[in-house]
Design an enzyme around this catalytic site. Structure first.
Site, PDB file in Angstrom:
ATOM      1  N   ARG A 179       0.834  -1.202   0.000  1.00 10.63           N
ATOM      2  CA  ARG A 179       0.000   0.000   0.000  1.00 10.63           C
ATOM      3  C   ARG A 179       0.872   1.257   0.000  1.00 10.63           C
ATOM      4  O   ARG A 179       0.592   2.218  -0.707  1.00 10.63           O
ATOM      5  CB  ARG A 179      -0.934  -0.003   1.203  1.00 10.63           C
ATOM      6  CG  ARG A 179      -2.015  -1.052   1.138  1.00 10.63           C
ATOM      7  CD  ARG A 179      -2.779  -1.173   2.450  1.00 10.63           C
ATOM      8  NE  ARG A 179      -3.492   0.062   2.791  1.00 10.63           N
ATOM      9  CZ  ARG A 179      -4.112   0.265   3.955  1.00 10.63           C
ATOM     10  NH1 ARG A 179      -4.080  -0.688   4.888  1.00 10.63           N
ATOM     11  NH2 ARG A 179      -4.746   1.395   4.185  1.00 10.63           N
ATOM     12  N   CYS A 238      -1.230   6.097   9.102  1.00  8.27           N
ATOM     13  CA  CYS A 238      -1.627   4.748   8.637  1.00  8.27           C
ATOM     14  C   CYS A 238      -2.835   4.927   7.736  1.00  8.27           C
ATOM     15  O   CYS A 238      -2.917   5.912   7.001  1.00  8.27           O
ATOM     16  CB  CYS A 238      -1.924   3.834   9.831  1.00  8.27           C
ATOM     17  SG  CYS A 238      -3.276   4.405  10.899  1.00  8.27           S
TER      18      CYS A 238
END
Length: 279
Positions: A179, A238
């Site tokens: 990611r 995050c």
């Protein structure tokens, strides 16, 4: 770098479970792709209460997931959960070490220092022979908690943008490498892939082994390998501000002091086309 640990063991919790000021919270989070609640656990630590940062202790007016509430809202909601200024709080989750650090950081942001995390969570409690019950405490007496907001522990996207160009400031991204690099799609479909310019990647899972946080020395090695030095400012991001708190915990245990969490994280940054993204 001597530090007072934010972790307690299952053995410690068993020895203190009858303390009058102790409050045990279980934390959980909905599936980030489907929105479905986490499956119910086999049982609960006796006396535990649910800390719901998805729907209850959050900002109801934010378009972002589980945003930190105002100090007034936080105070109001945790009083309903029975929290007092003198309370000693232990937070656990059912995966070992996943959502509990988010609750720990929320209390730290609101000025409560007597808050800890059960290292290894409910699996560690079971492994150590801790007793379980079939239900949570749902109607505790009203508490007297008073928020004392510490704004330096949170940062917004403007602060992050500024820090990205400062040599002794680090934005550390807790997402998986795929990611971060843009090789894997975001589970939230409206978000761009990639990361912030000059950010570095430390997947939160690299700080955990068998559901428990690594030793302080091992954690320090993780940060040192990124080039981070003692005294540097560390900003954690995050997907939505939850596993960033795992890295905040890891850095705390490793002895770092200048810590903050980007509450909006990639849910905000990745959705704003005005903010730069690299892959």
């Amino acid at each position: 770098m001597e530090v007072k640990s934010a972790l307690v063991s299952a053995h410690w919790l068993q020895a203190h479970c009858d303390d009058s000021d102790l409050i045990v919270f279980m934390s959980t989070m909905n599936d980030i792709t489907t929105g479905a609640p986490e499956p119910a656990p086999e049982g609960y630590i006796p006396g535990a209460r649910l800390f719901d940062f998805e729907h209850q202790v959050c900002d109801p007016n934010s378009s972002l997931p589980h945003t930190m509430p105002s100090p007034e809202k936080f105070e109001q909601e945790v009083r309903k959960l029975g929290v007092n200024n003198r309370s000693v709080i232990v937070v656990y989750d059912n995966q070992g070490l996943f959502t509990a650090p988010r609750v720990w950081w929320m209390f730290k942001c609101m000025g409560h220092e007597q808050v800890y995390i059960l290292n290894g969570g409910y699996p560690a409690w079971q492994k150590e022979g801790g007793k379980s019950t079939s239900s949570l405490i749902t109607s505790p007496p009203t508490g007297d908690f008073t928020s004392q907001f510490k704004g330096s522990l949170l940062i917004d996207y403007q602060g992050v943008s500024h820090a990205l160009d400062i040599t002794d400031s680090w934005v550390v991204d807790a997402r998986a490498a795929g990611r971060f690099n843009g090789a894997a799609p975001e589970p939230r479909p409206h978000l761009r892939s990639g990361h912030m310019p000059n950010a570095v990647n430390l997947p939160f899972t690299h700080c955990i082994e068998q559901g428990r946080l690594l030793s302080p020395d091992s954690l320090r090695d993780k940060f040192t390998a990124l080039g981070i030095k003692e005294g540097d400012q560390l900003i954690f991001s995050c997907g939505s501000g939850v596993t960033a708190c795992v890295l905040a915990l890891a850095a705390h245990e490793a002895g770092y002091k200048q810590l903050s969490v980007y509450d909006g994280s990639w849910s905000e940054w990745g959705a704003n086309p005005a903010l730069p993204v690299v892959c």
